[in-house]
Design a protein around this motif. Sequence first.
Motif, PDB file in Angstrom:
ATOM      1  N   PRO A   1       8.356  -5.416  54.861  1.00 36.15           N
ATOM      2  CA  PRO A   1       7.390  -6.482  54.580  1.00 36.15           C
ATOM      3  C   PRO A   1       7.697  -7.212  53.282  1.00 36.15           C
ATOM      4  O   PRO A   1       7.520  -8.408  53.185  1.00 36.15           O
ATOM      5  CB  PRO A   1       6.054  -5.738  54.511  1.00 36.15           C
ATOM      6  CG  PRO A   1       6.255  -4.507  55.342  1.00 36.15           C
ATOM      7  CD  PRO A   1       7.702  -4.136  55.131  1.00 36.15           C
ATOM      8  N   VAL A   2       8.158  -6.470  52.259  1.00 33.62           N
ATOM      9  CA  VAL A   2       8.474  -7.088  50.978  1.00 33.62           C
ATOM     10  C   VAL A   2       9.641  -8.057  51.134  1.00 33.62           C
ATOM     11  O   VAL A   2       9.610  -9.194  50.626  1.00 33.62           O
ATOM     12  CB  VAL A   2       8.786  -6.025  49.916  1.00 33.62           C
ATOM     13  CG1 VAL A   2       9.261  -6.695  48.625  1.00 33.62           C
ATOM     14  CG2 VAL A   2       7.574  -5.152  49.653  1.00 33.62           C
ATOM     15  N   GLU A   3      10.689  -7.610  51.860  1.00 38.05           N
ATOM     16  CA  GLU A   3      11.853  -8.469  52.065  1.00 38.05           C
ATOM     17  C   GLU A   3      11.481  -9.704  52.877  1.00 38.05           C
ATOM     18  O   GLU A   3      11.974 -10.812  52.611  1.00 38.05           O
ATOM     19  CB  GLU A   3      12.956  -7.677  52.769  1.00 38.05           C
ATOM     20  CG  GLU A   3      13.560  -6.572  51.914  1.00 38.05           C
ATOM     21  CD  GLU A   3      14.651  -5.828  52.655  1.00 38.05           C
ATOM     22  OE1 GLU A   3      14.882  -6.148  53.847  1.00 38.05           O
ATOM     23  OE2 GLU A   3      15.277  -4.938  52.052  1.00 38.05           O
ATOM     24  N   LEU A   4      10.622  -9.515  53.855  1.00 40.50           N
ATOM     25  CA  LEU A   4      10.176 -10.650  54.669  1.00 40.50           C
ATOM     26  C   LEU A   4       9.408 -11.656  53.814  1.00 40.50           C
ATOM     27  O   LEU A   4       9.622 -12.877  53.921  1.00 40.50           O
ATOM     28  CB  LEU A   4       9.295 -10.164  55.822  1.00 40.50           C
ATOM     29  CG  LEU A   4       8.691 -11.260  56.708  1.00 40.50           C
ATOM     30  CD1 LEU A   4       9.795 -12.078  57.381  1.00 40.50           C
ATOM     31  CD2 LEU A   4       7.764 -10.640  57.756  1.00 40.50           C
ATOM     32  N   ALA A   5       8.521 -11.140  52.947  1.00 35.20           N
ATOM     33  CA  ALA A   5       7.752 -12.015  52.069  1.00 35.20           C
ATOM     34  C   ALA A   5       8.673 -12.779  51.121  1.00 35.20           C
ATOM     35  O   ALA A   5       8.478 -13.971  50.859  1.00 35.20           O
ATOM     36  CB  ALA A   5       6.727 -11.206  51.287  1.00 35.20           C
ATOM     37  N   GLN A   6       9.687 -12.081  50.594  1.00 37.81           N
ATOM     38  CA  GLN A   6      10.628 -12.737  49.681  1.00 37.81           C
ATOM     39  C   GLN A   6      11.421 -13.820  50.403  1.00 37.81           C
ATOM     40  O   GLN A   6      11.669 -14.894  49.860  1.00 37.81           O
ATOM     41  CB  GLN A   6      11.562 -11.693  49.072  1.00 37.81           C
ATOM     42  CG  GLN A   6      10.874 -10.744  48.102  1.00 37.81           C
ATOM     43  CD  GLN A   6      11.785  -9.651  47.610  1.00 37.81           C
ATOM     44  OE1 GLN A   6      12.815  -9.332  48.233  1.00 37.81           O
ATOM     45  NE2 GLN A   6      11.427  -9.041  46.478  1.00 37.81           N
ATOM     46  N   THR A   7      11.827 -13.526  51.638  1.00 39.14           N
ATOM     47  CA  THR A   7      12.567 -14.508  52.431  1.00 39.14           C
ATOM     48  C   THR A   7      11.712 -15.737  52.710  1.00 39.14           C
ATOM     49  O   THR A   7      12.163 -16.888  52.577  1.00 39.14           O
ATOM     50  CB  THR A   7      13.027 -13.889  53.756  1.00 39.14           C
ATOM     51  OG1 THR A   7      13.877 -12.774  53.494  1.00 39.14           O
ATOM     52  CG2 THR A   7      13.777 -14.916  54.603  1.00 39.14           C
ATOM     53  N   GLN A   8      10.458 -15.511  53.073  1.00 35.05           N
ATOM     54  CA  GLN A   8       9.549 -16.624  53.349  1.00 35.05           C
ATOM     55  C   GLN A   8       9.299 -17.447  52.091  1.00 35.05           C
ATOM     56  O   GLN A   8       9.210 -18.679  52.153  1.00 35.05           O
ATOM     57  CB  GLN A   8       8.231 -16.088  53.916  1.00 35.05           C
ATOM     58  CG  GLN A   8       8.369 -15.510  55.321  1.00 35.05           C
ATOM     59  CD  GLN A   8       7.083 -14.887  55.820  1.00 35.05           C
ATOM     60  OE1 GLN A   8       6.241 -14.461  55.028  1.00 35.05           O
ATOM     61  NE2 GLN A   8       6.922 -14.840  57.136  1.00 35.05           N
ATOM     62  N   MET A   9       9.183 -16.778  50.938  1.00 37.52           N
ATOM     63  CA  MET A   9       8.956 -17.497  49.694  1.00 37.52           C
ATOM     64  C   MET A   9      10.162 -18.358  49.335  1.00 37.52           C
ATOM     65  O   MET A   9      10.015 -19.493  48.878  1.00 37.52           O
ATOM     66  CB  MET A   9       8.661 -16.502  48.563  1.00 37.52           C
ATOM     67  CG  MET A   9       8.412 -17.168  47.217  1.00 37.52           C
ATOM     68  SD  MET A   9       7.012 -18.338  47.272  1.00 37.52           S
ATOM     69  CE  MET A   9       5.641 -17.183  47.456  1.00 37.52           C
ATOM     70  N   ARG A  10      11.379 -17.818  49.544  1.00 36.05           N
ATOM     71  CA  ARG A  10      12.581 -18.597  49.259  1.00 36.05           C
ATOM     72  C   ARG A  10      12.654 -19.830  50.169  1.00 36.05           C
ATOM     73  O   ARG A  10      13.018 -20.919  49.730  1.00 36.05           O
ATOM     74  CB  ARG A  10      13.834 -17.726  49.433  1.00 36.05           C
ATOM     75  CG  ARG A  10      14.078 -16.740  48.294  1.00 36.05           C
ATOM     76  CD  ARG A  10      15.490 -16.192  48.345  1.00 36.05           C
ATOM     77  NE  ARG A  10      15.718 -15.422  49.568  1.00 36.05           N
ATOM     78  CZ  ARG A  10      15.484 -14.113  49.663  1.00 36.05           C
ATOM     79  NH1 ARG A  10      15.033 -13.445  48.628  1.00 36.05           N
ATOM     80  NH2 ARG A  10      15.738 -13.488  50.804  1.00 36.05           N
ATOM     81  N   LYS A  11      12.282 -19.660  51.424  1.00 38.53           N
ATOM     82  CA  LYS A  11      12.293 -20.781  52.351  1.00 38.53           C
ATOM     83  C   LYS A  11      11.256 -21.840  51.938  1.00 38.53           C
ATOM     84  O   LYS A  11      11.523 -23.042  51.995  1.00 38.53           O
ATOM     85  CB  LYS A  11      11.998 -20.297  53.772  1.00 38.53           C
ATOM     86  CG  LYS A  11      13.128 -19.496  54.399  1.00 38.53           C
ATOM     87  CD  LYS A  11      12.782 -19.076  55.823  1.00 38.53           C
ATOM     88  CE  LYS A  11      13.936 -18.328  56.469  1.00 38.53           C
ATOM     89  NZ  LYS A  11      13.604 -17.887  57.859  1.00 38.53           N
TER      90      LYS A  11
END
Length: 203
Positions: A1-11
């Motif tokens: 979930p943390v990696e997904l959140a970071q990916t979404q934030m970068r996008k």
Amino acid sequence: PVELAQTQMRKFQDLVRRREGLLHFGVPGTRLVDDTPSAALDELFEHFVNRQFAHKREYQEIVMRGKLSKFLADWNLSEYYHNDQIGDDEFHVTIPFVHKFKEEVFSIIKPLDLDRKEPTDVYQHGGTWVHNMERLHKRQRLPEKTILTIRLPQNEKPRRAAETICDEFKALGIATISFDDLSEIRRSATAAVRSKDPQTRVV
């Protein structure tokens, strides 16, 4: 979930970063909501995309102007009324429907939206145009035939404020007509032109 959140934030950051193009984004902000995030997104969409913020402001007068332009065309009057400035070098305002006769401004029609929720908003917006007309009158630049087509509020308090504004216009010799009263708008617009050009054609 943390990696997904970071990916979404970068996008997201890449989406709103400053770049050359037609779309420009402001600085991202944070909003606390009582309801679900989807409800807040729907509200923001209505505000920025469907232009709900402009429904009761000057945007509504743009809509009124478009409708009145169509009415004048239907009545064979559009050739007589054009967007123009009235006044002098020191003070002038732009009016969407100006009728000139031999280069002299003879009549004008100005749509005015007083359909506001609060009396203060009615007084502020209507008062601006009262002052404009007063200045034109003092400078002897107020046309002989000045017509305001007005949207009135339905609620009692703002409607009383709108009626006060209308009384101030009438004191200057300005005709105020409900925007819904098409027959009276047509009669007044036609009469203003015919008083200078009896051969005016109407449907």
